[in-house]
Design a protein around this motif. Structure first.
Motif, PDB file in Angstrom:
ATOM      1  N   TYR A 186       0.780  -1.390   0.034  1.00  0.00           N
ATOM      2  CA  TYR A 186      -0.033  -0.012   0.105  1.00  0.00           C
ATOM      3  C   TYR A 186       0.889   1.207  -0.053  1.00  0.00           C
ATOM      4  O   TYR A 186       0.747   2.183  -0.754  1.00  0.00           O
ATOM      5  CB  TYR A 186      -0.903  -0.192   1.362  1.00  0.00           C
TER       6      TYR A 186
ATOM      7  N   SER B 228      -8.703  -2.813  -3.232  1.00  0.00           N
ATOM      8  CA  SER B 228      -9.431  -1.472  -3.726  1.00  0.00           C
ATOM      9  C   SER B 228      -8.383  -0.352  -4.242  1.00  0.00           C
ATOM     10  O   SER B 228      -8.595   0.362  -5.167  1.00  0.00           O
ATOM     11  CB  SER B 228     -10.109  -1.097  -2.637  1.00  0.00           C
ATOM     12  N   GLU B 229      -7.318  -0.410  -3.439  1.00  0.00           N
ATOM     13  CA  GLU B 229      -6.349   0.742  -3.676  1.00  0.00           C
ATOM     14  C   GLU B 229      -5.803   0.560  -4.860  1.00  0.00           C
ATOM     15  O   GLU B 229      -5.450   1.487  -5.694  1.00  0.00           O
ATOM     16  CB  GLU B 229      -5.623   0.876  -2.511  1.00  0.00           C
TER      17      GLU B 229
ATOM     18  N   ARG C  48      -7.993   1.446  -7.594  1.00  0.00           N
ATOM     19  CA  ARG C  48      -7.999   2.912  -7.831  1.00  0.00           C
ATOM     20  C   ARG C  48      -6.892   3.329  -8.406  1.00  0.00           C
ATOM     21  O   ARG C  48      -7.121   4.272  -9.416  1.00  0.00           O
ATOM     22  CB  ARG C  48      -8.238   3.264  -6.420  1.00  0.00           C
ATOM     23  N   TRP C  49      -5.538   2.970  -8.267  1.00  0.00           N
ATOM     24  CA  TRP C  49      -4.340   3.533  -9.070  1.00  0.00           C
ATOM     25  C   TRP C  49      -4.386   2.933 -10.371  1.00  0.00           C
ATOM     26  O   TRP C  49      -3.718   3.499 -11.388  1.00  0.00           O
ATOM     27  CB  TRP C  49      -3.397   2.987  -8.312  1.00  0.00           C
TER      28      TRP C  49
ATOM     29  N   ARG D  48     -15.069   0.053   0.688  1.00  0.00           N
ATOM     30  CA  ARG D  48     -14.079   0.060  -0.521  1.00  0.00           C
ATOM     31  C   ARG D  48     -14.448  -1.273  -1.457  1.00  0.00           C
ATOM     32  O   ARG D  48     -14.562  -1.286  -2.723  1.00  0.00           O
ATOM     33  CB  ARG D  48     -12.760  -0.418  -0.296  1.00  0.00           C
TER      34      ARG D  48
ATOM     35  N   ASN E 231      -3.844  11.456  -5.056  1.00  0.00           N
ATOM     36  CA  ASN E 231      -4.563  10.276  -4.880  1.00  0.00           C
ATOM     37  C   ASN E 231      -5.274  10.017  -6.218  1.00  0.00           C
ATOM     38  O   ASN E 231      -5.584  11.167  -6.963  1.00  0.00           O
ATOM     39  CB  ASN E 231      -5.546  10.889  -3.876  1.00  0.00           C
TER      40      ASN E 231
END
Length: 717
Positions: free
Chosen positions: A318, A389-390, A393-394, A476, A670
């Motif tokens: 992360y 989720s992260e 998102r990226w 998320r 972000n």
């Protein structure tokens, strides 16, 4: 019925004190000294003192795949140890030692120049070079004493069983090789020490060369200990020692880092901390073949944790997403393939659960330890969902998310059916294994969770960070089910469940006393465990803190009792158990602080986030720009310099990932709705920050920011 209580020394299975972690020093064997050096490559390291020696009986040695292949490696000349002129690591996998002789009969002080060059790659390689500066010919007896105990890594840091009667020796009569072998049930290991210039004699387990050197004459010998292949072995550097040290050998590390994001800043200390982080994360990579698929992800840390972890690996991935998605994807895939699918009391495995730790040494292979893998963690499953989720998102990588759909659903079922042990809506933990960890949150030492008065709480424990992670994971996951996983009904249910958890958590965990704060846990009797801890920073990161309570939480975290000047302490100085040298009782953990910094930035407390970040960059500068696993909690205004925790891992993955997370918070960068958003708040002390090759959505970006202004640009493909 009231839950049973346990003290940190209580060995009863299922109690908080059931097992100890590496931070517990009570049974540690002798250290190697403050100037000891380690070289590492994948799951292999050699840890030696400043002479390059491994004294038998110490924690040093050559360890590969959790087995110590060399427990002693001691060089003497004419019966005496050498004097250290200087010793330094060159790369993470190589080191150089420059030595000379003490005063000896017939050999005055400083008449020999001795150099030891070593690296770890496809084996352990060492070149020993001697040059004589005596004005007359000298007679030398060069002796290398080798010890092999085949200890499991768990024994290396406590007490190693004596296997000497079971170790077979088959040394070459011509002095070209020492061979040691060992077998116990399904476990076997072998150590071969090969000499390019055969020794004149072999005496026991010692190689002895008899030399006659003329003035200015040089002698050298190359030594090699081959390493067997296995889980986690990264493509190593290979070649002649001279080629390796002079950059003529191909280095897979440089190839791997060549296209990673690059940061520049007006602040050279920040630049160097980021450069060190890149090097350390690369050094700690593990290259795995998991169920037929090759996957790369970060191991946890040197020397005790060069293996696959759940929590550590996920948080590191992360932290480093801002520099590229490869490690995050590797962590998600590897941990999904090892996800629990049955109930096993010995390993704490449950269906859908993400593992805690994998080991491959003798004690694990023969069933004495439960680490093949061990699932005793109550947070890795939620953190896996958060990282999924992260990562999405990226990257916008719908294909990978859909590939992991069943794993995500299994993780969700674990949270609801197994993580919530008693149906009260909270995730709790209590080990079922006689070898299991008592505490299964990140504060996993035996006394890592305690009351303000020092009492150890009853199990099962529902720590506050677990509830924050669960809240964040469900929100998320709802986003993913509204998106690529295409189940809006489940998405609505998850949002409702997260909302219910939010309300109940803020009712049950909030303490109005002492200025207002969150309890660290609810114990087995549902009593609040009332210690003030750094876990409140994790709650900000997860978003479970109401806006109206954020001021109180931030005041607690930044108070003199919690903020040491180098970072937020794990436990407030107000509490009875506070100890500046306690593993989770007052130390400052960089990764813990990076999570708090991201949480502070999330709630708009940019000045406080920057204060912590600047303190950590100052600390890194005093450790060669590498943050150790943990710092002692002594106040900065009294000691003036940071003090590392006595047995801190270094390098350590989530400490190495910390500078990247701090820079992300400063930049306010972000992903949002398929685009990058920049909202900088750069302290004056840092000045300008610029970056190239920032990866998002399959494209590369450049950025530049000063103060509260900045811009992003899409780089040509």
């Amino acid at each position: 019925m009231a839950a049973v209580r346990a003290t940190p020394a209580d060995p009863t299975p299922g109690m908080v004190g059931a097992a100890t972690e590496a931070g517990d020093q009570r049974s540690m064997p002798p250290e190697l000294g403050p100037d000891s050096l380690a070289v590492l490559s994948g799951p292999t390291f050699l840890y030696a003192n400043s002479r390059g020696d491994v004294p038998p009986g110490s924690i040093g040695g050559l360890v590969h795949l959790d087995t110590r292949l060399l427990s002693g490696w001691t060089l003497t000349i004419n019966g005496s140890e050498l004097l250290v002129l200087r010793a330094e690591t060159v790369d993470h996998y190589s080191a150089q030692y420059v030595l000379t002789n003490p005063e000896l009969p017939g050999l005055p002080l400083n008449r020999l120049g001795v150099r030891r060059l070593r690296y770890v790659g496809d084996g352990f390689h060492e070149r020993l070079e001697l040059v004589s500066f005596a004005t007359e010919p000298v007679k030398l007896e060069v002796r290398l004493a080798v010890d092999v105990d085949f200890a499991d890594l768990f024994e290396v840091k406590s007490v190693a069983r004596d296997r000497s009667a079971e170790i077979t020796r088959n040394h070459a009569a011509d002095g070209s090789e020492l061979c040691f072998s060992y077998r116990n049930g399904d476990f076997s290991a072998e150590t071969r020490v090969r000499c390019a210039a055969p020794a004149n004699r072999v005496e026991g387990d010692e190689l002895l060369w008899e030399l006659h050197l003329r003035p200015r004459e040089t002698w050298r010998v190359d030594l090699e200990v081959p390493l067997p292949p296995g889980l986690g072995v990264v493509e190593p550097v290979r070649g002649d020692i001279g080629d390796v040290f002079h950059g003529r050998a191909e280095d897979p590390l440089k190839r791997w880092t060549a296209d990673r994001a690059v940061l520049r800043s007006d602040n050279r200390s920040l630049e160097r901390a980021i450069e060190q982080s890149r090097a350390d994360i690369a050094a700690l990579r593990l290259d795995l073949e998991v169920k037929g698929q090759r996957i790369m992800l970060p191991g946890a840390g040197l020397p005790w944790f060069l293996t696959v972890f759940g929590r550590d690996t996920l948080i590191t991935a992360y932290q480093t997403l801002v520099a590229g998605p490869a490690l995050a994807k590797g962590a998600l895939l590897a941990l999904a393939r090892l996800q629990g699918d049955r109930c096993d009391d010995f390993t704490d495995e449950e269906p859908g659960k993400i593992l805690h730790e994998v080991r491959s040494g003798e004690l694990t292979r023969n069933g004495v330890k439960p680490y093949g893998p061990y699932y005793g963690t109550a947070d890795a499953t939620q953190l896996w969902l958060i990282l999924l989720s992260e990562y999405w998102r990226w990257t916008g990588d719908d294909e990978t998310v859909r590939h992991l759909r069943d794993n995500a659903l299994a993780a969700l079922r674990w949270i609801d059916d197994y993580g919530d042990r008693d149906g009260d809506g909270y995730v709790e933990y209590a080990t079922r294994s006689p070898e299991g960890l008592g505490n299964q949150c990140w504060r996993d030492s035996p006394d890592g969770v305690c009351f303000a008065d020092g009492r150890i709480p009853a199990l099962p424990l529902a720590t506050c960070d677990l509830q924050g992670y669960t809240y964040d994971a469900k929100l998320r996951l709802a986003e993913l089910f509204d998106g690529p996983l295409e189940n809006p009904v489940l998405a609505r249910r998850l949002r409702d469940e997260a909302g219910t958890l939010y309300e109940r958590f803020n009712r049950d965990f909030w303490m109005d006393e002492r200025g207002g704060y969150y309890a660290v846990a609810l114990d087995g009797d549902k009593n609040p465990v009332d210690a003030k801890t750094s876990n409140m920073g994790h709650l900000l990161w997860s978003g479970i803190v109401p806006r109206e309570r954020a001021d109180a939480v931030v005041r607690q975290l930044m108070s003199p009792d919690m903020f040491s000047g180098w970072g937020i302490r794990t436990l407030s100085r107000e509490e009875t158990s506070y100890n500046a040298l306690g593993y989770h009782l007052g130390t400052v953990w960089p990764h813990d602080n990076s999570i708090a910094v991201l949480g502070l930035a999330r709630y708009g407390y940019r000045a406080e986030a920057n204060r912590i970040s600047l303190a950590l960059f100052d600390a890194a500068e005093q450790f060669g720009h590498r943050l150790p696993e943990a710092l002692s909690g002594f106040p900065r205004d009294r000691l003036l310099f940071p003090v590392p925790y006595p047995t801190a891992c270094s390098p350590q993955a989530w400490a190495a990932g910390t500078p990247l997370a701090l820079v992300r918070a400063m930049l306010g960068i972000n992903p949002a709705g398929g685009r990058l958003v920049l909202d900088p708040d750069i302290p004056e002390e840092i000045g300008r920050i610029a970056a190239e090759r920032v990866r998002a959505f399959g494209q590369e970006w450049g950025l530049e920011a000063v103060g509260r202004s900045g811009h992003l640009r899409l780089l040509p493909s």
